[in-house]
Design an enzyme around this catalytic site. Sequence first.
Site, PDB file in Angstrom:
ATOM      1  N   HIS A  74       5.445 -17.145  58.585  1.00  0.00           N
ATOM      2  CA  HIS A  74       6.570 -17.803  59.244  1.00  0.00           C
ATOM      3  C   HIS A  74       7.680 -16.815  59.589  1.00  0.00           C
ATOM      4  CE1 HIS A  74       4.840 -21.666  58.280  1.00  0.00           C
ATOM      5  NE2 HIS A  74       4.885 -21.429  56.992  1.00  0.00           N
ATOM      6  N   HIS A 104      15.663 -12.667  55.429  1.00  0.00           N
ATOM      7  CA  HIS A 104      14.528 -12.819  56.350  1.00  0.00           C
ATOM      8  C   HIS A 104      15.069 -13.026  57.762  1.00  0.00           C
ATOM      9  CE1 HIS A 104      15.617 -16.955  55.221  1.00  0.00           C
ATOM     10  NE2 HIS A 104      15.407 -17.162  56.502  1.00  0.00           N
ATOM     11  N   HIS A 106      14.687 -14.649  61.925  1.00  0.00           N
ATOM     12  CA  HIS A 106      14.199 -15.580  62.952  1.00  0.00           C
ATOM     13  C   HIS A 106      14.425 -14.857  64.281  1.00  0.00           C
ATOM     14  CE1 HIS A 106      14.301 -18.982  60.020  1.00  0.00           C
ATOM     15  NE2 HIS A 106      15.293 -18.272  59.505  1.00  0.00           N
ATOM     16  N   GLU A 116      18.656 -19.317  65.251  1.00  0.00           N
ATOM     17  CA  GLU A 116      18.610 -20.733  64.873  1.00  0.00           C
ATOM     18  C   GLU A 116      19.928 -21.392  65.253  1.00  0.00           C
ATOM     19  OE1 GLU A 116      16.789 -20.971  60.774  1.00  0.00           O
ATOM     20  OE2 GLU A 116      15.283 -21.690  62.212  1.00  0.00           O
ATOM     21  N   HIS A 129      18.983 -14.134  57.857  1.00  0.00           N
ATOM     22  CA  HIS A 129      19.510 -15.022  56.809  1.00  0.00           C
ATOM     23  C   HIS A 129      19.481 -14.329  55.459  1.00  0.00           C
ATOM     24  CE1 HIS A 129      18.524 -18.838  59.327  1.00  0.00           C
ATOM     25  NE2 HIS A 129      19.709 -18.312  59.619  1.00  0.00           N
ATOM     26  N   THR A 212      16.478 -24.424  56.812  1.00  0.00           N
ATOM     27  CA  THR A 212      16.003 -24.686  58.180  1.00  0.00           C
ATOM     28  C   THR A 212      14.490 -24.768  58.261  1.00  0.00           C
ATOM     29  OG1 THR A 212      15.881 -22.357  58.805  1.00  0.00           O
ATOM     30  CG2 THR A 212      18.009 -23.453  59.119  1.00  0.00           C
TER      31      THR A 212
END
Length: 273
Positions: A74, A104, A106, A116, A129, A212
């Site tokens: 992910h 991590h 996104h 996000e 994050h 999230t």
Amino acid sequence: QASEWDYNAEGDNGPADWGKRFPKCNDTASSSRQSPINIVVDNTKYNASLPTPEFINYDVAHATSNLIISNNGHTVVVTPKYASSDSKAQIKYKGKTYELVQFHFHWGSDSKRGSEHTIDGKHFQVEVHFVHYNTDDFNNFNEAKTEEGGLLVYAQFLKSFASSANAGYQEIVPQFEKVKYKGNTTTIPHFKFDTLLSKVPDRIYSYPGSLTTPTCDESVSWIVNSQTVEISQDQMSKFLELKSNKGETNEDLVNNYRPVQKLQQRTVETNVP
Ligand code: 1SD
Ligand code: ZN
């Protein structure tokens, strides 16, 4: 498989369907506090007494501790493994101390998507994050994760703009080729995390929200730094080489962001008028 979820709008496991199997992910109740959100700057509330988050030991490069970098299908997660004598990276905010458990990423396939949170509807290409738990009131991350006030996540936007590599991110991003596939892990020496953040204090946005990703627990105090950090296009390209599976097929790990959720009754506070 019931526990699976992904970011595909098509198919049955995407964000619009998370709530069917993970009920906390629904944003429809007026009391819901799901994340991420679109931050409408004109609707944020200036709070002159909103404290600036205090970063502790973000400027220490421990000689003995390591960082584990792993691809979980992910995202890529970076987890500090401290020696017992090491002082841990923390944020102090609103009178509580939160310890960094991991950070991590996104990211998106182009500069119009990836983050996000959005600001006035605008995405950034990467959102980092930094996930912390409240060590004043909880014994460990798992206990804190489901409880109100348990977690604090600090969000830092990145954009690929600079022609020269960002030195902080250069500690991590070149390692991505060692964790190209789901399940891959590598280890690097600890370095100073403050090199990953834009200089504080900045304008921050602060609001109550959730994780999230499933199970979307509504336990997170979010701090979103409005100021972006620049990385190079070469560094950005390393994100785009990651894969979301073990290598059987060619599935890019990209666009791993949840769409924005309803604000409902919440107010986003800011520390700058
Ligand atoms: O997406 C992450 C997820 O990977 C995990 O780190 C979780 C904490 O258990 O946090 C979420 S997030 O809300 O920080 N995106
Ligand atoms: Zn995240």
